[in-house]
Design a protein around this motif. Structure first.
Motif, PDB file in Angstrom:
ATOM      1  N   LEU A   1       6.902  -5.810   5.008  1.00  0.00           N
ATOM      2  CA  LEU A   1       8.212  -5.165   4.885  1.00  0.00           C
ATOM      3  C   LEU A   1       8.756  -5.283   3.472  1.00  0.00           C
ATOM      4  O   LEU A   1       9.258  -4.301   2.896  1.00  0.00           O
ATOM      5  N   LEU A   2       8.648  -6.471   2.881  1.00  0.00           N
ATOM      6  CA  LEU A   2       9.135  -6.665   1.514  1.00  0.00           C
ATOM      7  C   LEU A   2       8.341  -5.824   0.519  1.00  0.00           C
ATOM      8  O   LEU A   2       8.898  -5.310  -0.461  1.00  0.00           O
ATOM      9  N   SER A   3       7.046  -5.658   0.771  1.00  0.00           N
ATOM     10  CA  SER A   3       6.204  -4.836  -0.107  1.00  0.00           C
ATOM     11  C   SER A   3       6.633  -3.372  -0.058  1.00  0.00           C
ATOM     12  O   SER A   3       6.718  -2.699  -1.094  1.00  0.00           O
ATOM     13  N   VAL A   4       6.899  -2.882   1.147  1.00  0.00           N
ATOM     14  CA  VAL A   4       7.362  -1.494   1.303  1.00  0.00           C
ATOM     15  C   VAL A   4       8.681  -1.296   0.571  1.00  0.00           C
ATOM     16  O   VAL A   4       8.883  -0.293  -0.148  1.00  0.00           O
ATOM     17  N   LEU A   5       9.599  -2.247   0.703  1.00  0.00           N
ATOM     18  CA  LEU A   5      10.895  -2.143   0.046  1.00  0.00           C
ATOM     19  C   LEU A   5      10.760  -2.231  -1.472  1.00  0.00           C
ATOM     20  O   LEU A   5      11.423  -1.483  -2.205  1.00  0.00           O
ATOM     21  N   TYR A   6       9.907  -3.122  -1.952  1.00  0.00           N
ATOM     22  CA  TYR A   6       9.734  -3.289  -3.390  1.00  0.00           C
ATOM     23  C   TYR A   6       9.135  -2.033  -4.022  1.00  0.00           C
ATOM     24  O   TYR A   6       9.632  -1.545  -5.058  1.00  0.00           O
ATOM     25  N   LEU A   7       8.105  -1.495  -3.403  1.00  0.00           N
ATOM     26  CA  LEU A   7       7.469  -0.298  -3.966  1.00  0.00           C
ATOM     27  C   LEU A   7       8.410   0.906  -3.895  1.00  0.00           C
ATOM     28  O   LEU A   7       8.375   1.772  -4.778  1.00  0.00           O
TER      29      LEU A   7
ATOM     30  N   SER B   1       4.055   6.431  -0.236  1.00  0.00           N
ATOM     31  CA  SER B   1       2.862   5.652  -0.562  1.00  0.00           C
ATOM     32  C   SER B   1       1.668   6.545  -0.862  1.00  0.00           C
ATOM     33  O   SER B   1       0.760   6.153  -1.600  1.00  0.00           O
ATOM     34  N   ILE B   2       1.658   7.743  -0.324  1.00  0.00           N
ATOM     35  CA  ILE B   2       0.574   8.686  -0.598  1.00  0.00           C
ATOM     36  C   ILE B   2       0.500   8.986  -2.087  1.00  0.00           C
ATOM     37  O   ILE B   2      -0.585   9.205  -2.646  1.00  0.00           O
ATOM     38  N   GLN B   3       1.640   8.967  -2.769  1.00  0.00           N
ATOM     39  CA  GLN B   3       1.677   9.264  -4.199  1.00  0.00           C
ATOM     40  C   GLN B   3       1.551   8.013  -5.064  1.00  0.00           C
ATOM     41  O   GLN B   3       0.774   7.971  -6.007  1.00  0.00           O
ATOM     42  N   TYR B   4       2.317   6.964  -4.733  1.00  0.00           N
ATOM     43  CA  TYR B   4       2.324   5.832  -5.667  1.00  0.00           C
ATOM     44  C   TYR B   4       1.098   4.926  -5.551  1.00  0.00           C
ATOM     45  O   TYR B   4       0.833   4.144  -6.452  1.00  0.00           O
ATOM     46  N   LEU B   5       0.330   5.031  -4.463  1.00  0.00           N
ATOM     47  CA  LEU B   5      -0.913   4.259  -4.413  1.00  0.00           C
ATOM     48  C   LEU B   5      -1.891   4.716  -5.499  1.00  0.00           C
ATOM     49  O   LEU B   5      -2.628   3.907  -6.064  1.00  0.00           O
ATOM     50  N   GLY B   6      -1.870   6.014  -5.792  1.00  0.00           N
ATOM     51  CA  GLY B   6      -2.686   6.519  -6.896  1.00  0.00           C
ATOM     52  C   GLY B   6      -2.208   6.006  -8.241  1.00  0.00           C
ATOM     53  O   GLY B   6      -3.016   5.718  -9.133  1.00  0.00           O
ATOM     54  N   ASP B   7      -0.894   5.869  -8.398  1.00  0.00           N
ATOM     55  CA  ASP B   7      -0.347   5.333  -9.648  1.00  0.00           C
ATOM     56  C   ASP B   7      -0.717   3.865  -9.830  1.00  0.00           C
ATOM     57  O   ASP B   7      -0.953   3.404 -10.954  1.00  0.00           O
ATOM     58  N   VAL B   8      -0.775   3.123  -8.729  1.00  0.00           N
ATOM     59  CA  VAL B   8      -1.023   1.685  -8.811  1.00  0.00           C
ATOM     60  C   VAL B   8      -2.512   1.372  -8.933  1.00  0.00           C
ATOM     61  O   VAL B   8      -2.934   0.579  -9.785  1.00  0.00           O
TER      62      VAL B   8
END
Length: 370
Positions: A55-61, A70-77
């Motif tokens: 939950l904290l990871s979802v909120l932080y990202l 997450s579909i977009q920022y996982l590629g950035d990370v």
């Protein structure tokens, strides 16, 4: 993709609570009690604590990438290729999730109230109504599910309060008769379903409209805590009513409704409560369908995620009717495969948050030295 759809943080918190209760409040207490015995309440605390990093990871990202899912920022990370692999895993797990929710609702009805009704009737009805709600959009769903959630919570409270005379606190003893392993087993079950399913909201938080008087993080953490408290209450009350037999009841909360006695009521309370509680499966499948269609639309660069909802619904209907040949096979899958794949889908989110935090920390240190 329509970006003008926005909901408030409090509405997103209501969606989170409705999602995490959903079908799990009907299906999960029994296997957890069966696995952990009188230590089931400790399993819930351990599982909820293990789900907090997700939950904290979802909120932080979301705070770092507020306009992206997450579909977009996982590629950035992680980079394009690794991010694509993680994206496929998340979307595939969500397809399995919705199909399993649908199967579970069908199993509930055909084993409790409507024994001779074909499964495809319930599968078609749940998915069709979920698709219609998803087509209406997340704003409509949030408003409607807020009322549905209140009805579901009221039903749970009525069951717990009016069964008060049947509670036997001595049934909660002894503890740790089989050691710590049964408690850990129960924690693994409930962590995989529903606490590791928080990753679904990594595809939905970009719909939130920021509000100063409603901090998103605080609202979602509060909803998460309320979910844990409700699970604790249901597990403890079921154990106090049925004792060691609680782990053999197929649907503990529904069985509690069956022994419910309300003065002045001659109708079958368990039927009303059963329908109300299993409506959580419809809520959960709708939220997951909105998230799944949003993710697919972003991959395909579609202007409106609604265009993929009906094809997805037909695929999910076919899957739900063919993925299991027997009810025993479905129950084994829910206790082994489902928790494992949910944890697998949560892992990229947690890793992504850790990597992003490290990158930003080193970036700040580098700038300060310069």
């Amino acid at each position: 993709m329509k970006q003008n759809e926005m909901i408030s943080p409090s509405q997103m918190a209501m969606l989170l609570l409705a999602f995490t209760l959903g079908s799990s409040i009907v299906f999960i207490p029994t296997p957890v009690i069966s696995a952990a015995g009188n230590g089931a309440w400790m399993s819930i605390i351990l599982a909820a604590a293990a789900g907090v990093p997700g939950l904290l990871s979802v909120l932080y990202l979301h705070r770092i990438f507020p306009d992206k899912s997450s579909i977009q920022y996982l590629g950035d990370v992680f980079g394009r290729w690794i991010g694509s692999v993680f994206t496929i895993i998340i979307l595939f797990v969500m397809v399995l999730m919705i199909a399993n929710i649908t199967v579970g609702a069908g199993v509930f009805f055909t084993t409790t109230m409507m024994l001779d009704t074909p499964l495809y009737i319930f599968h078609s009805l749940i998915l069709f109504v979920s698709a219609l709600t998803a087509l209406a959009g997340i704003e409509v769903a949030a408003r409607m599910f807020s009322l549905s959630l209140l009805i579901m919570l009221a039903t749970i409270m009525i069951i717990l309060v009016f069964d008060l005379g049947k509670y036997h606190p001595t049934h909660l003893l002894p503890l740790f008769t089989g050691g710590a392993l049964p408690v850990l087993h129960g924690a693994i079950l409930i962590h995989g379903f529903p606490y590791s399913e928080i990753f679904v909201f990594s595809l939905l938080l970009f719909y939130v409209r920021p509000a100063r008087n409603e901090p998103l993080g605080r609202m979602l953490i509060s909803a998460y805590a309320v979910n844990m408290i409700i699970f604790l209450a249901v597990v403890l009350c079921a154990s106090m009513i049925f004792g060691q037999a609680a782990g053999q009841r197929n649907f503990a909360l529904y069985e509690m409704a069956r022994v419910l006695e309300i003065p002045g009521f001659a109708v079958r309370i368990e039927a009303i409560s059963g329908i109300t509680l299993i409506a959580g499966s419809y809520i959960k499948s709708t939220i997951a369908l909105i998230a799944l269609s949003s993710g697919i639309a972003r991959i395909l660069k579609l202007k409106d995620s609604r265009s993929v909802i009906l094809p997805l619904t037909l695929l999910l209907l076919f899957m739900s009717l063919t993925m299991f040949s027997t009810q025993m096979e479905s129950r084994i899958s829910w206790s082994v495969i489902v928790p494992a794949v949910n944890v697998l889908a949560t892992t990229p989110i947690v890793l992504g948050a850790v990597i992003t935090l490290i990158k930003r920390s080193f970036g700040k240190n580098g700038k300060s030295k310069a």
